[in-house]
Structure formats: C-alpha cells, structure tokens
Design a protein around this motif. Structure first.
Motif, PDB file in Angstrom:
ATOM      1  N   PRO A   1       0.838  -1.205   0.000  1.00  0.00           N
ATOM      2  CA  PRO A   1       0.000   0.000   0.000  1.00  0.00           C
ATOM      3  C   PRO A   1       0.870   1.252   0.000  1.00  0.00           C
ATOM      4  N   SER A   2       0.375   2.287  -0.663  1.00  0.00           N
ATOM      5  CA  SER A   2       1.155   3.515  -0.738  1.00  0.00           C
ATOM      6  C   SER A   2       0.948   4.351   0.518  1.00  0.00           C
ATOM      7  N   PHE A   3       1.765   5.353   0.659  1.00  0.00           N
ATOM      8  CA  PHE A   3       1.683   6.243   1.816  1.00  0.00           C
ATOM      9  C   PHE A   3       0.361   7.002   1.802  1.00  0.00           C
ATOM     10  N   SER A   4      -0.054   7.427   0.613  1.00  0.00           N
ATOM     11  CA  SER A   4      -1.315   8.172   0.514  1.00  0.00           C
ATOM     12  C   SER A   4      -2.504   7.292   0.888  1.00  0.00           C
ATOM     13  N   ASP A   5      -2.444   5.982   0.581  1.00  0.00           N
ATOM     14  CA  ASP A   5      -3.527   5.075   1.000  1.00  0.00           C
ATOM     15  C   ASP A   5      -3.598   4.995   2.522  1.00  0.00           C
ATOM     16  N   GLY A   6      -2.451   4.935   3.163  1.00  0.00           N
ATOM     17  CA  GLY A   6      -2.424   4.884   4.627  1.00  0.00           C
ATOM     18  C   GLY A   6      -2.986   6.152   5.244  1.00  0.00           C
ATOM     19  N   ILE A   7      -2.648   7.302   4.684  1.00  0.00           N
ATOM     20  CA  ILE A   7      -3.175   8.580   5.184  1.00  0.00           C
ATOM     21  C   ILE A   7      -4.686   8.628   5.001  1.00  0.00           C
ATOM     22  N   ARG A   8      -5.154   8.184   3.818  1.00  0.00           N
ATOM     23  CA  ARG A   8      -6.593   8.198   3.549  1.00  0.00           C
ATOM     24  C   ARG A   8      -7.332   7.306   4.545  1.00  0.00           C
ATOM     25  N   LYS A   9      -6.805   6.123   4.821  1.00  0.00           N
ATOM     26  CA  LYS A   9      -7.445   5.204   5.770  1.00  0.00           C
ATOM     27  C   LYS A   9      -7.469   5.796   7.180  1.00  0.00           C
ATOM     28  N   ALA A  10      -6.381   6.443   7.566  1.00  0.00           N
ATOM     29  CA  ALA A  10      -6.326   7.053   8.897  1.00  0.00           C
ATOM     30  C   ALA A  10      -7.355   8.164   9.016  1.00  0.00           C
ATOM     31  N   ARG A  11      -7.487   8.987   7.971  1.00  0.00           N
ATOM     32  CA  ARG A  11      -8.475  10.072   8.002  1.00  0.00           C
ATOM     33  C   ARG A  11      -9.895   9.513   8.072  1.00  0.00           C
ATOM     34  N   GLU A  12     -10.162   8.451   7.323  1.00  0.00           N
ATOM     35  CA  GLU A  12     -11.497   7.840   7.370  1.00  0.00           C
ATOM     36  C   GLU A  12     -11.786   7.299   8.765  1.00  0.00           C
ATOM     37  N   ARG A  13     -10.799   6.672   9.404  1.00  0.00           N
ATOM     38  CA  ARG A  13     -10.984   6.115  10.745  1.00  0.00           C
ATOM     39  C   ARG A  13     -11.268   7.226  11.754  1.00  0.00           C
ATOM     40  N   VAL A  14     -10.554   8.346  11.651  1.00  0.00           N
ATOM     41  CA  VAL A  14     -10.780   9.478  12.560  1.00  0.00           C
ATOM     42  C   VAL A  14     -12.176  10.052  12.351  1.00  0.00           C
ATOM     43  N   ALA A  15     -12.584  10.157  11.088  1.00  0.00           N
ATOM     44  CA  ALA A  15     -13.926  10.691  10.802  1.00  0.00           C
ATOM     45  C   ALA A  15     -15.001   9.771  11.379  1.00  0.00           C
ATOM     46  N   ARG A  16     -14.823   8.454  11.244  1.00  0.00           N
ATOM     47  CA  ARG A  16     -15.795   7.497  11.819  1.00  0.00           C
ATOM     48  C   ARG A  16     -15.854   7.621  13.325  1.00  0.00           C
ATOM     49  N   GLU A  17     -14.684   7.733  13.965  1.00  0.00           N
ATOM     50  CA  GLU A  17     -14.661   7.836  15.423  1.00  0.00           C
ATOM     51  C   GLU A  17     -15.325   9.124  15.893  1.00  0.00           C
ATOM     52  N   ARG A  18     -15.115  10.222  15.173  1.00  0.00           N
ATOM     53  CA  ARG A  18     -15.777  11.484  15.536  1.00  0.00           C
ATOM     54  C   ARG A  18     -17.280  11.375  15.379  1.00  0.00           C
ATOM     55  N   ALA A  19     -17.698  10.729  14.294  1.00  0.00           N
ATOM     56  CA  ALA A  19     -19.132  10.559  14.073  1.00  0.00           C
ATOM     57  C   ALA A  19     -19.738   9.674  15.179  1.00  0.00           C
ATOM     58  N   ASP A  20     -19.048   8.619  15.556  1.00  0.00           N
ATOM     59  CA  ASP A  20     -19.546   7.747  16.624  1.00  0.00           C
ATOM     60  C   ASP A  20     -19.606   8.494  17.950  1.00  0.00           C
ATOM     61  N   THR A  21     -18.588   9.314  18.231  1.00  0.00           N
ATOM     62  CA  THR A  21     -18.560  10.085  19.483  1.00  0.00           C
ATOM     63  C   THR A  21     -19.691  11.107  19.507  1.00  0.00           C
ATOM     64  N   ALA A  22     -19.913  11.771  18.381  1.00  0.00           N
ATOM     65  CA  ALA A  22     -20.999  12.743  18.290  1.00  0.00           C
ATOM     66  C   ALA A  22     -22.345  12.063  18.444  1.00  0.00           C
ATOM     67  N   ALA A  23     -22.514  10.894  17.857  1.00  0.00           N
ATOM     68  CA  ALA A  23     -23.786  10.168  17.968  1.00  0.00           C
ATOM     69  C   ALA A  23     -24.021   9.704  19.397  1.00  0.00           C
ATOM     70  N   SER A  24     -22.964   9.261  20.073  1.00  0.00           N
ATOM     71  CA  SER A  24     -23.138   8.785  21.451  1.00  0.00           C
ATOM     72  C   SER A  24     -23.427   9.951  22.398  1.00  0.00           C
ATOM     73  N   LYS A  25     -22.858  11.136  22.145  1.00  0.00           N
ATOM     74  CA  LYS A  25     -23.153  12.314  22.969  1.00  0.00           C
ATOM     75  C   LYS A  25     -24.579  12.776  22.746  1.00  0.00           C
ATOM     76  N   GLY A  26     -25.027  12.693  21.489  1.00  0.00           N
ATOM     77  CA  GLY A  26     -26.388  13.109  21.159  1.00  0.00           C
ATOM     78  C   GLY A  26     -27.430  12.204  21.802  1.00  0.00           C
ATOM     79  N   SER A  27     -27.129  10.904  21.900  1.00  0.00           N
ATOM     80  CA  SER A  27     -28.108   9.972  22.487  1.00  0.00           C
ATOM     81  C   SER A  27     -28.100  10.047  24.015  1.00  0.00           C
ATOM     82  N   THR A  28     -26.971  10.397  24.647  1.00  0.00           N
ATOM     83  CA  THR A  28     -26.936  10.491  26.102  1.00  0.00           C
ATOM     84  C   THR A  28     -27.463  11.830  26.582  1.00  0.00           C
ATOM     85  N   GLY A  29     -27.410  12.872  25.750  1.00  0.00           N
ATOM     86  CA  GLY A  29     -27.847  14.206  26.140  1.00  0.00           C
ATOM     87  C   GLY A  29     -29.362  14.330  26.070  1.00  0.00           C
ATOM     88  N   ALA A  30     -30.078  13.435  25.410  1.00  0.00           N
ATOM     89  CA  ALA A  30     -31.533  13.536  25.245  1.00  0.00           C
ATOM     90  C   ALA A  30     -32.273  13.052  26.436  1.00  0.00           C
TER      91      ALA A  30
END
Length: 189
Positions: free
Chosen positions: A160-189
């Motif tokens: 795998p190229s370096f750019s593929d690794g960067i892209r995968k890392a960015r996707e993983r961070v975006a998923r984790e942020r989305a999961d964190t935001a969703a879990s905060k939204g469900s606990t705040g209600a």
C-alpha cells in the motif's frame, strides 16, 4: 487409450502455459522489487522511512539508545584504564621471577583463594547480570522481527502507498468522531 493420452497431453500443455505465465509474473515482480529508483519516485517517504528504520536497526540504534538512557539515569560508566595493572602489581610480578609458568601458577592459586573469599558477594552481583541478560534476550526477537518487516516493506513493490495509509487514517478518525458525536447526542436527550 488414445483419448486418455490426448487428455493428459492437453493437461501438460495447459500446465506449461500456466508455468510460462507464472514465470512472466515472477520476472515482472522481481524487476519491480529491484527497481528501487522507480519505487523511490512513487513513494519517497515510505521507502526512505523503511530504509532509515532498517539502517537504525542494522547500525545498533536500539542498543545505543538503551545505553544512552541507562547513562542518563545511572550516570556514565568509567572507562577502563590504559594499563590494567597498578605499579605495585607490576613490581610484585617482577619479584616473582622470570619463570612464566611458576608466576602463572602462583597467580592462579592466589586468585582462586581470593575468589573463595568473595564468593557470597559475587553471587549477588551475578543475579543482576543474569536479569539484564534475560531482559535483553527477551527483546531481541522483537527487534529482529521489526527489522525484517521494515526491509520487506521497503522492497515490496505492490504494498500500500503512503497516501492510501493517510486516507485510511483520516477515514478512521472521521468514523470515530461521528460515533462520538452520535453517542453524545443519544446520552444528552
């Protein structure tokens, strides 16, 4: 019997064609693995990083790093003197005479007697050395394996190229942020 022979001949010819295709692929991958300048142009950070890591391991980097840390914590060890024997010992050796065998025998007997006196102290000091040897022996396979993996990555043309690794890392961070935001939204209600 003619049909069997024809079928066997066809299988052999098909196997030869498969072998030819495999040889062509093997040759191409061998050329790509050896073509380091092309790989360096495609993925400079990855190749230089892998080569730097391999050089670090081959030049004894982990050992030097551990030695530096040990010196920083416990202080630097004193270096050995140029002459190991003090002047008094030199004079005593000269007084024993010119017969080398006689001098060696005397030294061996006196040294053995000295060791018998100091045996309990030596056993305590030896335990520390054994512990240090066990710890360094435990990390050697890990360091060897890491070095081999770095070398494999450096010369793997299809990795795998370096750019593929960067892209995968960015996707993983975006998923984790989305999961964190969703879990905060469900606990705040």
């Amino acid at each position: 019997m003619g049909a069997r022979t024809d079928a066997a001949r066809a299988e052999v010819l098909a196997a030869r064609e498969g072998l030819d295709e495999e040889l062509v692929r093997l040759e191409a991958s061998g050329r790509a693995a050896v073509d380091i300048p092309a790989r360096l142009r495609r993925e400079p950070a990855k190749v230089l990083g892998a080569a730097g890591g391999a050089a670090f391991l081959l030049l004894g980097g982990p050992k030097r790093t551990l030695k530096g840390v040990r010196n920083a914590i416990f202080g630097k060890k004193e270096e050995l003197p140029k002459s190991m024997l003090p002047p008094e010992v030199e004079k005593t050796l000269k007084k024993l005479g010119p017969d080398g065998e006689k001098v060696r025998g005397t030294l061996e007997r006196e040294f053995a007697a000295y060791l018998e006196e100091k045996a309990p102290e030596r056993k305590q000091k030896d335990l520390g050395g054994v512990a240090a040897g066990l710890v360094s022996g435990a990390f050697k396979p890990v360091i060897d394996r890491l070095g081999k993996e770095l070398m494999e990555q450096a010369f793997n043309p299809d990795g795998p190229s370096f750019s593929d690794g960067i892209r995968k890392a960015r996707e993983r961070v975006a998923r984790e942020r989305a999961d964190t935001a969703a879990s905060k939204g469900s606990t705040g209600a």
